[in-house]
Design a protein around this motif. Structure first.
Motif, PDB file in Angstrom:
ATOM      1  N   SER A 192       0.801  -1.222   0.000  1.00  0.00           N
ATOM      2  CA  SER A 192       0.000   0.000   0.000  1.00  0.00           C
ATOM      3  C   SER A 192       0.837   1.276   0.000  1.00  0.00           C
ATOM      4  N   THR A 193       1.729   1.402   0.967  1.00  0.00           N
ATOM      5  CA  THR A 193       2.492   2.649   1.085  1.00  0.00           C
ATOM      6  C   THR A 193       3.955   2.339   1.394  1.00  0.00           C
ATOM      7  N   GLY A 194       4.789   3.337   1.202  1.00  0.00           N
ATOM      8  CA  GLY A 194       6.196   3.175   1.517  1.00  0.00           C
ATOM      9  C   GLY A 194       6.808   4.507   1.889  1.00  0.00           C
ATOM     10  N   ALA A 210      30.705  -4.160  -5.851  1.00  0.00           N
ATOM     11  CA  ALA A 210      29.551  -4.580  -6.638  1.00  0.00           C
ATOM     12  C   ALA A 210      29.243  -3.588  -7.750  1.00  0.00           C
ATOM     13  N   LEU A 211      29.402  -2.300  -7.465  1.00  0.00           N
ATOM     14  CA  LEU A 211      29.068  -1.287  -8.467  1.00  0.00           C
ATOM     15  C   LEU A 211      30.279  -0.912  -9.325  1.00  0.00           C
ATOM     16  N   GLU A 212      31.406  -1.564  -9.065  1.00  0.00           N
ATOM     17  CA  GLU A 212      32.625  -1.344  -9.869  1.00  0.00           C
ATOM     18  C   GLU A 212      33.043   0.116  -9.865  1.00  0.00           C
ATOM     19  N   VAL A 213      33.050   0.719  -8.680  1.00  0.00           N
ATOM     20  CA  VAL A 213      33.517   2.096  -8.520  1.00  0.00           C
ATOM     21  C   VAL A 213      34.606   2.110  -7.455  1.00  0.00           C
ATOM     22  N   PRO A 214      35.459   3.146  -7.480  1.00  0.00           N
ATOM     23  CA  PRO A 214      36.491   3.212  -6.435  1.00  0.00           C
ATOM     24  C   PRO A 214      35.881   3.498  -5.066  1.00  0.00           C
ATOM     25  N   GLU A 215      36.620   3.171  -4.029  1.00  0.00           N
ATOM     26  CA  GLU A 215      36.220   3.559  -2.672  1.00  0.00           C
ATOM     27  C   GLU A 215      35.997   5.075  -2.651  1.00  0.00           C
ATOM     28  N   SER A 216      34.990   5.523  -1.902  1.00  0.00           N
ATOM     29  CA  SER A 216      34.664   6.944  -1.731  1.00  0.00           C
ATOM     30  C   SER A 216      33.909   7.561  -2.898  1.00  0.00           C
ATOM     31  N   PHE A 217      33.654   6.794  -3.946  1.00  0.00           N
ATOM     32  CA  PHE A 217      32.864   7.316  -5.056  1.00  0.00           C
ATOM     33  C   PHE A 217      31.484   7.696  -4.508  1.00  0.00           C
ATOM     34  N   PRO A 218      30.936   8.898  -4.860  1.00  0.00           N
ATOM     35  CA  PRO A 218      29.637   9.281  -4.293  1.00  0.00           C
ATOM     36  C   PRO A 218      28.479   8.481  -4.894  1.00  0.00           C
ATOM     37  N   LEU A 219      27.688   7.892  -4.027  1.00  0.00           N
ATOM     38  CA  LEU A 219      26.534   7.093  -4.440  1.00  0.00           C
ATOM     39  C   LEU A 219      25.260   7.654  -3.827  1.00  0.00           C
ATOM     40  N   LEU A 220      24.159   7.417  -4.500  1.00  0.00           N
ATOM     41  CA  LEU A 220      22.859   7.714  -3.929  1.00  0.00           C
ATOM     42  C   LEU A 220      22.481   6.521  -3.046  1.00  0.00           C
ATOM     43  N   TYR A 221      22.025   6.786  -1.839  1.00  0.00           N
ATOM     44  CA  TYR A 221      21.677   5.712  -0.904  1.00  0.00           C
ATOM     45  C   TYR A 221      20.210   5.864  -0.526  1.00  0.00           C
ATOM     46  N   LEU A 222      19.453   4.820  -0.774  1.00  0.00           N
ATOM     47  CA  LEU A 222      18.008   4.825  -0.552  1.00  0.00           C
ATOM     48  C   LEU A 222      17.677   3.841   0.558  1.00  0.00           C
ATOM     49  N   GLU A 223      16.971   4.317   1.568  1.00  0.00           N
ATOM     50  CA  GLU A 223      16.448   3.432   2.608  1.00  0.00           C
ATOM     51  C   GLU A 223      14.939   3.393   2.457  1.00  0.00           C
ATOM     52  N   GLN A 224      14.373   2.213   2.509  1.00  0.00           N
ATOM     53  CA  GLN A 224      12.945   2.076   2.219  1.00  0.00           C
ATOM     54  C   GLN A 224      12.256   1.187   3.242  1.00  0.00           C
ATOM     55  N   ILE A 225      11.069   1.599   3.687  1.00  0.00           N
ATOM     56  CA  ILE A 225      10.183   0.708   4.455  1.00  0.00           C
ATOM     57  C   ILE A 225       8.881   0.643   3.676  1.00  0.00           C
ATOM     58  N   THR A 226       8.367  -0.563   3.483  1.00  0.00           N
ATOM     59  CA  THR A 226       7.127  -0.744   2.725  1.00  0.00           C
ATOM     60  C   THR A 226       6.070  -1.368   3.631  1.00  0.00           C
ATOM     61  N   TYR A 227       4.841  -0.833   3.542  1.00  0.00           N
ATOM     62  CA  TYR A 227       3.739  -1.296   4.391  1.00  0.00           C
ATOM     63  C   TYR A 227       2.618  -1.911   3.561  1.00  0.00           C
ATOM     64  N   LEU A 228       1.935  -2.884   4.153  1.00  0.00           N
ATOM     65  CA  LEU A 228       0.733  -3.444   3.540  1.00  0.00           C
ATOM     66  C   LEU A 228      -0.470  -2.548   3.864  1.00  0.00           C
ATOM     67  N   ASP A 229      -1.594  -2.854   3.233  1.00  0.00           N
ATOM     68  CA  ASP A 229      -2.768  -1.998   3.433  1.00  0.00           C
ATOM     69  C   ASP A 229      -3.311  -2.076   4.858  1.00  0.00           C
ATOM     70  N   ASP A 230      -2.956  -3.150   5.603  1.00  0.00           N
ATOM     71  CA  ASP A 230      -3.404  -3.212   6.997  1.00  0.00           C
ATOM     72  C   ASP A 230      -2.393  -2.549   7.940  1.00  0.00           C
ATOM     73  N   GLY A 231      -1.373  -1.891   7.365  1.00  0.00           N
ATOM     74  CA  GLY A 231      -0.422  -1.135   8.184  1.00  0.00           C
ATOM     75  C   GLY A 231       0.797  -1.934   8.616  1.00  0.00           C
ATOM     76  N   ARG A 232       0.786  -3.264   8.360  1.00  0.00           N
ATOM     77  CA  ARG A 232       1.958  -4.056   8.774  1.00  0.00           C
ATOM     78  C   ARG A 232       3.120  -3.802   7.826  1.00  0.00           C
ATOM     79  N   PRO A 233       4.333  -3.645   8.363  1.00  0.00           N
ATOM     80  CA  PRO A 233       5.499  -3.515   7.477  1.00  0.00           C
ATOM     81  C   PRO A 233       5.809  -4.880   6.859  1.00  0.00           C
ATOM     82  N   ILE A 234       6.136  -4.882   5.563  1.00  0.00           N
ATOM     83  CA  ILE A 234       6.440  -6.147   4.887  1.00  0.00           C
ATOM     84  C   ILE A 234       7.907  -6.240   4.508  1.00  0.00           C
ATOM     85  N   GLU A 235       8.554  -5.099   4.290  1.00  0.00           N
ATOM     86  CA  GLU A 235       9.895  -5.147   3.711  1.00  0.00           C
ATOM     87  C   GLU A 235      10.685  -3.905   4.105  1.00  0.00           C
ATOM     88  N   TYR A 236      11.972  -4.104   4.382  1.00  0.00           N
ATOM     89  CA  TYR A 236      12.894  -2.980   4.569  1.00  0.00           C
ATOM     90  C   TYR A 236      14.033  -3.179   3.573  1.00  0.00           C
TER      91      TYR A 236
END
Lengths: 255, 255
Positions: A192-194, A210-236
């Motif tokens: 339902s929501t995230g 894994a991304l084949e870049v040097p150490e310290s290369f700037p990356l975008l970092y995404l943290e995600q929590i996903t919820y079901l329609d009853d409000g329970r979290p399903i995935e982080y």
């Protein structure tokens, strides 16, 4: 009507006597503007009647020139909005909609390959357990994948999924499937929501490798929590993105 | 009902004979869980009846404990959704809505200071001119600002605004005002849509200095184009964000 094209003198450079057809000369001129950055990604071209007048050519010739560039992927036409310079980068809308990278790639017709690095039941680590409403130590599926496009790897994804809500998920093949699609279609879960948070971080260790870049290369970092329609979290999940190869875009409305 | 609190033995540690009141002991225990990261930002606490049973205390005692933590800014109650651990970071929703940082800060009651570094009419640089539908060399307002929160500077903003659509804007005081607010309220312009792209970049030069970070420090980099309701572009901007001090968050829906 602005005379944006005139200072650069595009019209003057067309050679009506040359063996190269006019439409090919026009498409080469437009290509040069795009390549030089004079017409940057997302630049909207003026309307066809205006452009044709400015260039001193017929609309038929202009259309042939534009169709070459559309075929080559340099321009894109959006119904009702006009003709735009395409972005050279893949631009998933994961900041705007609760879609997954694989869904975005599929919608855009982008060929993506996925490598499953690990796929195992583990004892939920402490902050993940709390976010997923699990007891510390309760079992969770940890799924680690690398997504690659033709220029190379673009994202390292580590998902933690509640297997108490999706029993047997540890045996599913997630190489070519969307995790959300599997949860919705095979398990009947209603995602339902995230909440997604974007920060910049320096590549290190497993992520840099894994991304084949040097150490310290700037990356975008995404943290995600996903919820079901009853409000329970399903995935982080933790996702590291090579943002030179894949830019995250939002199309937003004011109201 | 999970027994999430039991393994840590919170209930056992309460000392009913101690001179410290029970509600203060409970709030200290919860504070310790938050500080240790066991209950991370955005963690949703279980319902009050469940928590009270788990801790072996009355709901009145629990409410006193929670209200202390809400007053201290560690917890937040969202009507209909529950009680959450607050994020320690400022989290503007600029990936989700076409709001500006100053509007987001104002809505969240965050004290922000703005320093105008430069504010001048310049000849539009080539890619900016194209994106704003201007002739190369046409006049544009370049506005450079630094936004700071109490931990330090959080964003360097460089806006390019079409002064042909907002004449005299170069004389407005933008120290304490939202640029969008000014365009909408003083000029009657209808800001309608925008495109924002997020990448990670390494701090350098003026940006590193302005944000008080070392060269190569990873920053969030936002490129934005904003359009009026008639489709004309009004503004282009480059924004560098210190994402450890200010995280960009999207709350998303699946459908």
């Amino acid at each position: 009507m602005s005379d944006q094209l005139r200072p650069a003198g595009a019209a003057e450079q067309l050679d009506r006597e040359a063996p190269v057809p006019l439409h090919a000369q026009v498409s080469e001129q437009i290509r040069a503007r795009i390549m030089s950055g004079e017409w940057p990604p997302h630049y909207r071209l003026r309307s066809e009647p205006e452009l044709a007048v400015d260039l001193g050519i017929s609309r038929g010739t202009l259309r042939r020139a534009l169709s070459t560039l559309i075929r080559d992927g340099l321009l894109v036409q959006v119904r009702g909005r006009g003709t735009f310079v395409t972005s050279t980068a893949i631009e998933p809308s994961i900041a705007q909609k609760l879609t997954t990278l694989s869904e975005d790639f599929a919608r855009q017709g982008v060929a993506v390959s996925t490598q499953v690095i690990s796929h195992e039941l583990i004892s939920a680590p402490s902050p993940v357990a709390a976010l997923l409403d699990l007891r510390p130590g309760q079992s969770v599926l940890r799924l680690e994948r690398i997504r690659s496009l033709s220029p190379g790897p673009v994202a390292r994804l580590v998902n933690y999924v509640r297997v108490d809500l999706a029993p047997g998920l540890e045996r599913a093949d997630l190489t070519d499937r969307s995790l959300f699609g599997l949860l919705e279609n095979e398990y009947g879960l209603k995602i339902s929501t995230g909440r997604r948070t974007f920060t910049a971080t320096a590549a290190s260790g497993a992520t840099a490798a894994a991304l084949e870049v040097p150490e310290s290369f700037p990356l975008l970092y995404l943290e995600q929590i996903t919820y079901l329609d009853d409000g329970r979290p399903i995935e982080y999940s933790d996702v590291w993105i090579h943002s030179e190869r894949m830019r995250v875009t939002s199309l937003l409305s004011r109201r």
